[in-house]
Motif scaffolding. Structure first.
Motif, PDB file in Angstrom:
ATOM      1  N   HIS A 193       0.529  -1.207   0.164  1.00 15.45           N
ATOM      2  CA  HIS A 193      -0.174   0.171  -0.374  1.00 15.45           C
ATOM      3  C   HIS A 193       0.741   1.012  -0.171  1.00 15.45           C
ATOM      4  O   HIS A 193       0.129   2.667   0.032  1.00 15.45           O
ATOM      5  CB  HIS A 193      -0.501   0.110   1.492  1.00 15.45           C
ATOM      6  CG  HIS A 193      -1.877  -1.138   0.926  1.00 15.45           C
ATOM      7  ND1 HIS A 193      -2.929  -1.417   0.525  1.00 15.45           N
ATOM      8  CD2 HIS A 193      -1.843  -1.982   1.443  1.00 15.45           C
ATOM      9  CE1 HIS A 193      -3.769  -1.988   1.312  1.00 15.45           C
ATOM     10  NE2 HIS A 193      -3.264  -3.170   1.423  1.00 15.45           N
ATOM     11  N   TYR A 226      -3.532   4.972  11.708  1.00 15.40           N
ATOM     12  CA  TYR A 226      -4.847   4.602  12.092  1.00 15.40           C
ATOM     13  C   TYR A 226      -5.272   4.836  13.404  1.00 15.40           C
ATOM     14  O   TYR A 226      -6.213   5.150  14.099  1.00 15.40           O
ATOM     15  CB  TYR A 226      -4.400   2.886  13.014  1.00 15.40           C
ATOM     16  CG  TYR A 226      -4.651   2.255  14.208  1.00 15.40           C
ATOM     17  CD1 TYR A 226      -5.503   1.083  13.900  1.00 15.40           C
ATOM     18  CD2 TYR A 226      -4.516   2.052  15.909  1.00 15.40           C
ATOM     19  CE1 TYR A 226      -6.491   0.382  14.984  1.00 15.40           C
ATOM     20  CE2 TYR A 226      -4.724   1.755  16.131  1.00 15.40           C
ATOM     21  CZ  TYR A 226      -6.314   1.010  16.401  1.00 15.40           C
ATOM     22  OH  TYR A 226      -6.979   0.028  17.052  1.00 15.40           O
ATOM     23  N   LYS A 264      -9.702   7.240   2.740  1.00 13.96           N
ATOM     24  CA  LYS A 264      -9.613   5.684   2.149  1.00 13.96           C
ATOM     25  C   LYS A 264      -8.949   4.928   2.115  1.00 13.96           C
ATOM     26  O   LYS A 264      -8.714   3.684   1.730  1.00 13.96           O
ATOM     27  CB  LYS A 264     -10.160   6.416   0.227  1.00 13.96           C
ATOM     28  CG  LYS A 264     -10.088   5.614  -0.539  1.00 13.96           C
ATOM     29  CD  LYS A 264     -10.424   5.950  -2.167  1.00 13.96           C
ATOM     30  CE  LYS A 264     -10.152   4.402  -2.611  1.00 13.96           C
ATOM     31  NZ  LYS A 264     -10.152   3.209  -3.185  1.00 13.96           N
ATOM     32  N   TYR A 308      -6.824   4.994   4.292  1.00 16.40           N
ATOM     33  CA  TYR A 308      -6.988   4.166   5.973  1.00 16.40           C
ATOM     34  C   TYR A 308      -7.871   3.082   6.106  1.00 16.40           C
ATOM     35  O   TYR A 308      -7.506   1.726   6.228  1.00 16.40           O
ATOM     36  CB  TYR A 308      -7.475   4.825   7.110  1.00 16.40           C
ATOM     37  CG  TYR A 308      -7.868   3.887   8.398  1.00 16.40           C
ATOM     38  CD1 TYR A 308      -7.064   2.651   8.711  1.00 16.40           C
ATOM     39  CD2 TYR A 308      -9.194   3.776   8.248  1.00 16.40           C
ATOM     40  CE1 TYR A 308      -7.006   3.168  10.670  1.00 16.40           C
ATOM     41  CE2 TYR A 308      -9.230   2.735   9.347  1.00 16.40           C
ATOM     42  CZ  TYR A 308      -8.157   2.188  10.469  1.00 16.40           C
ATOM     43  OH  TYR A 308      -8.875   1.558  11.553  1.00 16.40           O
ATOM     44  N   GLU A 309      -9.057   2.987   5.111  1.00 14.78           N
ATOM     45  CA  GLU A 309      -9.904   1.863   4.956  1.00 14.78           C
ATOM     46  C   GLU A 309      -9.582   1.079   4.154  1.00 14.78           C
ATOM     47  O   GLU A 309     -10.009  -0.679   4.063  1.00 14.78           O
ATOM     48  CB  GLU A 309     -11.133   2.277   4.597  1.00 14.78           C
ATOM     49  CG  GLU A 309     -12.229   2.945   5.032  1.00 14.78           C
ATOM     50  CD  GLU A 309     -12.301   2.975   6.846  1.00 14.78           C
ATOM     51  OE1 GLU A 309     -12.985   1.309   6.537  1.00 14.78           O
ATOM     52  OE2 GLU A 309     -12.949   3.265   8.069  1.00 14.78           O
ATOM     53  N   ASP A 310      -8.753   1.291   2.377  1.00 11.87           N
ATOM     54  CA  ASP A 310      -8.586   0.077   1.914  1.00 11.87           C
ATOM     55  C   ASP A 310      -6.946  -0.645   2.641  1.00 11.87           C
ATOM     56  O   ASP A 310      -7.487  -2.321   2.810  1.00 11.87           O
ATOM     57  CB  ASP A 310      -7.388   0.584   0.805  1.00 11.87           C
ATOM     58  CG  ASP A 310      -8.774   1.159   0.246  1.00 11.87           C
ATOM     59  OD1 ASP A 310     -10.050   1.142  -0.050  1.00 11.87           O
ATOM     60  OD2 ASP A 310      -8.172   2.236  -0.331  1.00 11.87           O
ATOM     61  N   ARG A 351      -7.506  -1.583   6.241  1.00 13.51           N
ATOM     62  CA  ARG A 351      -7.689  -1.687   7.183  1.00 13.51           C
ATOM     63  C   ARG A 351      -8.412  -3.132   7.222  1.00 13.51           C
ATOM     64  O   ARG A 351      -8.114  -4.247   7.899  1.00 13.51           O
ATOM     65  CB  ARG A 351      -8.992  -0.565   7.574  1.00 13.51           C
ATOM     66  CG  ARG A 351      -9.831  -1.429   8.441  1.00 13.51           C
ATOM     67  CD  ARG A 351      -8.539  -1.190  10.382  1.00 13.51           C
ATOM     68  NE  ARG A 351      -8.466  -2.775  10.731  1.00 13.51           N
ATOM     69  CZ  ARG A 351      -7.458  -2.885  11.472  1.00 13.51           C
ATOM     70  NH1 ARG A 351      -6.535  -2.212  11.941  1.00 13.51           N
ATOM     71  NH2 ARG A 351      -7.406  -4.134  12.620  1.00 13.51           N
ATOM     72  N   VAL A 352      -8.579  -3.679   5.798  1.00 11.40           N
ATOM     73  CA  VAL A 352      -9.339  -4.359   5.305  1.00 11.40           C
ATOM     74  C   VAL A 352      -7.944  -5.801   4.619  1.00 11.40           C
ATOM     75  O   VAL A 352      -8.203  -6.988   5.305  1.00 11.40           O
ATOM     76  CB  VAL A 352      -9.751  -4.239   3.296  1.00 11.40           C
ATOM     77  CG1 VAL A 352     -10.179  -5.571   2.803  1.00 11.40           C
ATOM     78  CG2 VAL A 352     -10.969  -3.688   3.700  1.00 11.40           C
ATOM     79  N   SER A 353      -6.871  -5.287   4.027  1.00 10.15           N
ATOM     80  CA  SER A 353      -5.847  -6.359   4.063  1.00 10.15           C
ATOM     81  C   SER A 353      -5.405  -6.258   5.515  1.00 10.15           C
ATOM     82  O   SER A 353      -5.307  -7.467   6.142  1.00 10.15           O
ATOM     83  CB  SER A 353      -4.815  -5.200   3.280  1.00 10.15           C
ATOM     84  OG  SER A 353      -5.478  -5.316   2.370  1.00 10.15           O
ATOM     85  N   ASP A 372      -7.157  -6.723   8.580  1.00 13.58           N
ATOM     86  CA  ASP A 372      -8.044  -7.293   9.339  1.00 13.58           C
ATOM     87  C   ASP A 372      -7.709  -8.734   8.657  1.00 13.58           C
ATOM     88  O   ASP A 372      -8.371  -9.360   9.788  1.00 13.58           O
ATOM     89  CB  ASP A 372      -9.291  -6.697   8.672  1.00 13.58           C
ATOM     90  CG  ASP A 372      -9.803  -5.575   9.424  1.00 13.58           C
ATOM     91  OD1 ASP A 372      -8.726  -5.409   9.874  1.00 13.58           O
ATOM     92  OD2 ASP A 372     -10.898  -5.420   9.035  1.00 13.58           O
ATOM     93  N   GLU A 373      -7.408  -8.875   7.298  1.00 12.90           N
ATOM     94  CA  GLU A 373      -7.210 -10.959   6.741  1.00 12.90           C
ATOM     95  C   GLU A 373      -6.085 -11.260   7.399  1.00 12.90           C
ATOM     96  O   GLU A 373      -5.820 -12.023   7.191  1.00 12.90           O
ATOM     97  CB  GLU A 373      -7.118 -10.618   5.300  1.00 12.90           C
ATOM     98  CG  GLU A 373      -8.953 -10.027   4.338  1.00 12.90           C
ATOM     99  CD  GLU A 373      -8.512  -9.616   2.605  1.00 12.90           C
ATOM    100  OE1 GLU A 373      -7.142  -9.785   2.467  1.00 12.90           O
ATOM    101  OE2 GLU A 373      -9.841  -8.923   3.007  1.00 12.90           O
ATOM    102  N   GLN A 409      -6.724 -12.338  11.089  1.00  6.67           N
ATOM    103  CA  GLN A 409      -7.621 -13.470  10.685  1.00  6.67           C
ATOM    104  C   GLN A 409      -6.294 -14.515  10.555  1.00  6.67           C
ATOM    105  O   GLN A 409      -6.816 -15.558  10.760  1.00  6.67           O
ATOM    106  CB  GLN A 409      -8.974 -13.050   9.919  1.00  6.67           C
ATOM    107  CG  GLN A 409      -9.502 -12.681  10.355  1.00  6.67           C
ATOM    108  CD  GLN A 409     -10.935 -12.713   8.753  1.00  6.67           C
ATOM    109  OE1 GLN A 409     -10.744 -12.812   7.810  1.00  6.67           O
ATOM    110  NE2 GLN A 409     -12.072 -11.769   9.298  1.00  6.67           N
TER     111      GLN A 409
END
Length: 127
Positions: A17, A28, A86, A88-90, A92-94, A96-97, A100
């Motif tokens: 990113h 964050y 935007k 941050y949101e992009d 954040r998805v990575s 979160d994965e 997990q």
């Protein structure tokens, strides 16, 4: 034994990113705690203010941060721009994965216990 492999994988993910860890931490913090001063951001990361100033400067160059006016002209507060939100949101998805993946096979109860232990260790370090 845990820190280095974690940091290495996280840095690879953030690099995809175009970010470094310190930059991600600023994004964050601002996304979760709102507009903040460079001193607040430096304290959060436990770094010196000049180090934070360089990180902020780079994020402003990328147009992820902007300075907002305050009542005290000497105080500067930073907030995310629309582009910063935007990004941050992009990311954040990575993230979160990634989280997990690294927590696979560890129950929520075990995760909560680990968090409690880490907080206790942090408190002992900061004594």
């Amino acid at each position: 034994m845990l820190y280095r492999p974690f940091e290495n994988r996280l840095n690879i993910l953030l690099g995809e990113h175009g970010l470094y860890r310190a930059q991600w931490t600023v994004l964050y913090y601002l996304a979760n705690f709102g507009p903040s001063t460079p001193v607040e951001l430096a304290n959060y990361q436990s770094v010196e203010k000049p180090t934070m100033t360089r990180t902020i400067h780079r994020l402003k160059e990328l147009e992820y941060l902007e300075t907002i006016p305050t009542k005290d002209k000497r105080e500067k507060k930073m907030q995310l721009t629309a582009l910063g939100k935007k990004v941050y949101e992009d990311v954040r998805v990575s993230i979160d994965e990634f989280e997990q993946d690294i927590l696979e096979g560890i129950s929520e109860e075990e995760q909560l216990k680990a968090i409690q232990i880490m907080k206790a260790i942090q408190q002992n370090i900061l004594k």
